[in-house]
Write a protein that holds these residues in place. Structure first.
Motif, PDB file in Angstrom:
ATOM      1  N   GLU A  59       0.937  -1.425   0.010  1.00  0.00           N
ATOM      2  CA  GLU A  59       0.108  -0.101   0.172  1.00  0.00           C
ATOM      3  C   GLU A  59       0.681   1.280   0.228  1.00  0.00           C
ATOM      4  N   GLY A  60       1.666   1.012   0.904  1.00  0.00           N
ATOM      5  CA  GLY A  60       3.068   2.250   0.913  1.00  0.00           C
ATOM      6  C   GLY A  60       3.919   2.371  -0.833  1.00  0.00           C
ATOM      7  N   GLU A  61       4.030   1.378  -1.425  1.00  0.00           N
ATOM      8  CA  GLU A  61       4.320   0.878  -2.404  1.00  0.00           C
ATOM      9  C   GLU A  61       3.413   2.081  -3.631  1.00  0.00           C
TER      10      GLU A  61
ATOM     11  N   ARG B 174       2.629  -0.325   7.939  1.00  0.00           N
ATOM     12  CA  ARG B 174       2.243  -1.437   8.590  1.00  0.00           C
ATOM     13  C   ARG B 174       2.104  -2.674   7.044  1.00  0.00           C
ATOM     14  N   ASP B 175       1.947  -4.162   7.513  1.00  0.00           N
ATOM     15  CA  ASP B 175       1.009  -5.474   6.913  1.00  0.00           C
ATOM     16  C   ASP B 175      -0.549  -4.468   6.546  1.00  0.00           C
ATOM     17  N   ALA B 176      -1.173  -4.224   5.001  1.00  0.00           N
ATOM     18  CA  ALA B 176      -2.048  -3.718   4.609  1.00  0.00           C
ATOM     19  C   ALA B 176      -3.166  -4.478   5.534  1.00  0.00           C
ATOM     20  N   ILE B 177      -4.060  -4.359   6.508  1.00  0.00           N
ATOM     21  CA  ILE B 177      -5.727  -4.482   6.319  1.00  0.00           C
ATOM     22  C   ILE B 177      -7.040  -4.676   5.421  1.00  0.00           C
ATOM     23  N   SER B 178      -6.950  -3.510   4.686  1.00  0.00           N
ATOM     24  CA  SER B 178      -7.874  -3.082   3.687  1.00  0.00           C
ATOM     25  C   SER B 178      -7.275  -2.175   2.399  1.00  0.00           C
ATOM     26  N   GLU B 179      -6.965  -2.627   1.374  1.00  0.00           N
ATOM     27  CA  GLU B 179      -6.740  -1.906   0.102  1.00  0.00           C
ATOM     28  C   GLU B 179      -7.966  -0.265  -0.083  1.00  0.00           C
ATOM     29  N   GLU B 180      -9.279  -0.857   0.194  1.00  0.00           N
ATOM     30  CA  GLU B 180     -10.017   0.310   0.758  1.00  0.00           C
ATOM     31  C   GLU B 180      -9.328   1.331   1.072  1.00  0.00           C
ATOM     32  N   LEU B 181      -8.428   1.184   2.297  1.00  0.00           N
ATOM     33  CA  LEU B 181      -8.267   2.226   2.870  1.00  0.00           C
ATOM     34  C   LEU B 181      -7.145   3.202   2.222  1.00  0.00           C
TER      35      LEU B 181
ATOM     36  N   PRO C 216       3.970   8.180  15.896  1.00  0.00           N
ATOM     37  CA  PRO C 216       3.183   6.965  16.323  1.00  0.00           C
ATOM     38  C   PRO C 216       1.751   6.925  15.782  1.00  0.00           C
ATOM     39  N   SER C 217       0.944   8.215  15.553  1.00  0.00           N
ATOM     40  CA  SER C 217      -0.535   7.726  14.959  1.00  0.00           C
ATOM     41  C   SER C 217      -1.154   6.880  13.689  1.00  0.00           C
ATOM     42  N   GLU C 218       0.446   6.760  12.768  1.00  0.00           N
ATOM     43  CA  GLU C 218       0.587   6.202  11.889  1.00  0.00           C
ATOM     44  C   GLU C 218       0.842   4.777  11.802  1.00  0.00           C
ATOM     45  N   ALA C 219       1.369   4.415  12.970  1.00  0.00           N
ATOM     46  CA  ALA C 219       2.092   3.071  12.742  1.00  0.00           C
ATOM     47  C   ALA C 219       1.480   1.958  12.419  1.00  0.00           C
ATOM     48  N   LYS C 220       0.251   2.136  12.980  1.00  0.00           N
ATOM     49  CA  LYS C 220      -0.702   1.352  12.853  1.00  0.00           C
ATOM     50  C   LYS C 220      -1.117   1.004  11.365  1.00  0.00           C
ATOM     51  N   SER C 221      -0.690   2.538  10.235  1.00  0.00           N
ATOM     52  CA  SER C 221      -2.252   2.426   9.136  1.00  0.00           C
ATOM     53  C   SER C 221      -1.507   1.239   8.203  1.00  0.00           C
ATOM     54  N   PRO C 222      -2.505   0.895   7.676  1.00  0.00           N
ATOM     55  CA  PRO C 222      -1.564   0.047   6.166  1.00  0.00           C
ATOM     56  C   PRO C 222      -0.452   0.397   5.606  1.00  0.00           C
ATOM     57  N   LEU C 223      -1.039   1.291   5.862  1.00  0.00           N
ATOM     58  CA  LEU C 223       0.312   2.270   4.388  1.00  0.00           C
ATOM     59  C   LEU C 223       1.549   2.511   5.053  1.00  0.00           C
TER      60      LEU C 223
END
Length: 363
Positions: A275-277, A325-332, A316-323
């Motif tokens: 997602e980040g890429e 760390r490992d993706a949760i959903s492409e919709e994000l 830290p507020s973005e540490a759990k973002s799928p962008l």
């Protein structure tokens, strides 16, 4: 009529209590020494009995450029009809300040800051004065062929601002400054692309804009709370100071970025998630398309190798973002400030915060 009327001011108990550090403050003492001037207004007069206001110097408009834009029949029609497209072009000089703000004002008066359905495309040629493109709204797309001063895109809320050098230049855009200091100051939305370098404090207090530039001075992303910043070249020191939200992507061909990062809050890592890429690549592809940037084009053409030279900076507020760390959903995934709103725009941990933590974060 309201000068000196402290009796009209009232402290907001809800606002005082909202932030922990101001809870319990008594504002009454602050105004206790202000005289009651509801009836006696003589202090507003000069010694000769005239009105002081008649003697005060009042600045005129910095230029007539914004008035010309607002008066253009195509622009007026699109705003009035709330549909259609207007394409206009104007020359600009460095005494034309806050250019575009009056157009945004006309749009906002008619449709608010979200309900404009038309499209106004304005091209400027020349050297823009301070705060070019300030307070832009969705539906306003601005292209500056030349250069900007400080505070380009200040308070940007929507739309698109593109800054490119004029054709026929003899220098490399990626090595030359094209906009000044504090660009995107306090921006809340919109997309920004500059084919060149910015000055200091790029994206300071950005809270929602997606901005791409080819180098910056010191203090990039200072106090940033949202949005995405992409820098395709060298940066100065103190990157990410006070940054509590949003993401930054930094191209580090010289492998010296870490020494320039303020690690008090933010962390850095390579781009490790699909997602980040995808977000980074899409933004750079758009940058190449919108600006014709040779550097962005080279990076995309050699993507697999060039991706390894990017650092992702996150608080830290973005540490759990799928962008991050490992993706949760492409919709994000979001790749533009104009993309539909999604959970990736916001603090993933917000629901777990206490009221005190939320107040401190907002403060």
């Amino acid at each position: 009529e309201v000068i000196g009327r402290a009796d009209l001011l009232k402290g907001s108990e809800s606002q005082i209590a909202r932030v922990t550090k101001t809870d319990g403050i008594n504002l009454g003492n602050f105004f206790s020494g202000v005289p009651d001037v509801r009836e006696n207004r003589e202090w507003l007069k000069t010694d000769e009995g005239g009105e002081k206001g008649d003697l005060v110097h009042i600045n005129g408009f910095s230029s007539e450029l914004d008035r010309k834009i607002c008066a253009h029949p195509d622009v007026k029609k699109v705003i009035a009809d709330n549909e259609g497209t207007a394409n206009v072009e104007f020359p600009i000089i460095n005494t034309d300040r806050s250019t575009g703000a009056m157009v945004s004002g006309d749009v906002a008066r008619a449709h608010g800051n979200r309900n404009f359905k038309g499209e106004i495309n304005v091209t400027y040629r020349g050297s823009a004065g301070q705060a070019f493109g300030a307070f832009g709204l969705p539906g306003l797309n601005v292209r500056l062929i030349g250069e900007g001063n400080d505070y380009v895109s200040k308070g940007l809320h929507g739309g698109e601002i593109i800054v490119v050098p004029p054709p026929g230049i003899k220098f490399k855009p990626e090595d030359s400054s094209i906009v000044g200091n504090a660009c995107l100051y306090g921006a809340t939305g919109g997309d920004f692309h500059a084919n060149g370098k910015a000055g200091e404090r790029f994206c300071v207090r950005n809270s929602g804009a997606f901005a791409t530039v080819e180098g910056t001075g010191d203090h990039c992303c200072e106090y940033m709370t949202g949005g995405v910043t992409v820098v395709l070249g060298n940066v100065g020191r103190n990157v990410g100071a006070g940054m509590t939200g949003g993401l930054g992507y930094f191209y580090d061909a010289a492998n010296d970025f870490e020494a320039k990062l303020n690690k008090e809050i933010v962390k850095m890592q390579r781009v490790v998630t699909p997602e980040g890429e995808a977000q980074l690549k899409t933004i750079i592809e758009r940058h190449a398309k919108k600006t014709g940037s040779p550097k962005a084009t080279r990076i995309i053409e050699n993507w697999d190798d060039e991706l390894k030279k990017f650092w992702q900076v996150y608080p830290p507020s973005e540490a759990k973002s799928p962008l991050v760390r490992d993706a949760i959903s492409e919709e994000l995934l979001r790749v533009s400030a104009r993309a539909p709103m999604g959970d990736a725009c916001f603090l993933p941990d917000g629901a777990n915060f206490s009221q005190e933590q939320t107040a401190r974060c907002a403060d």
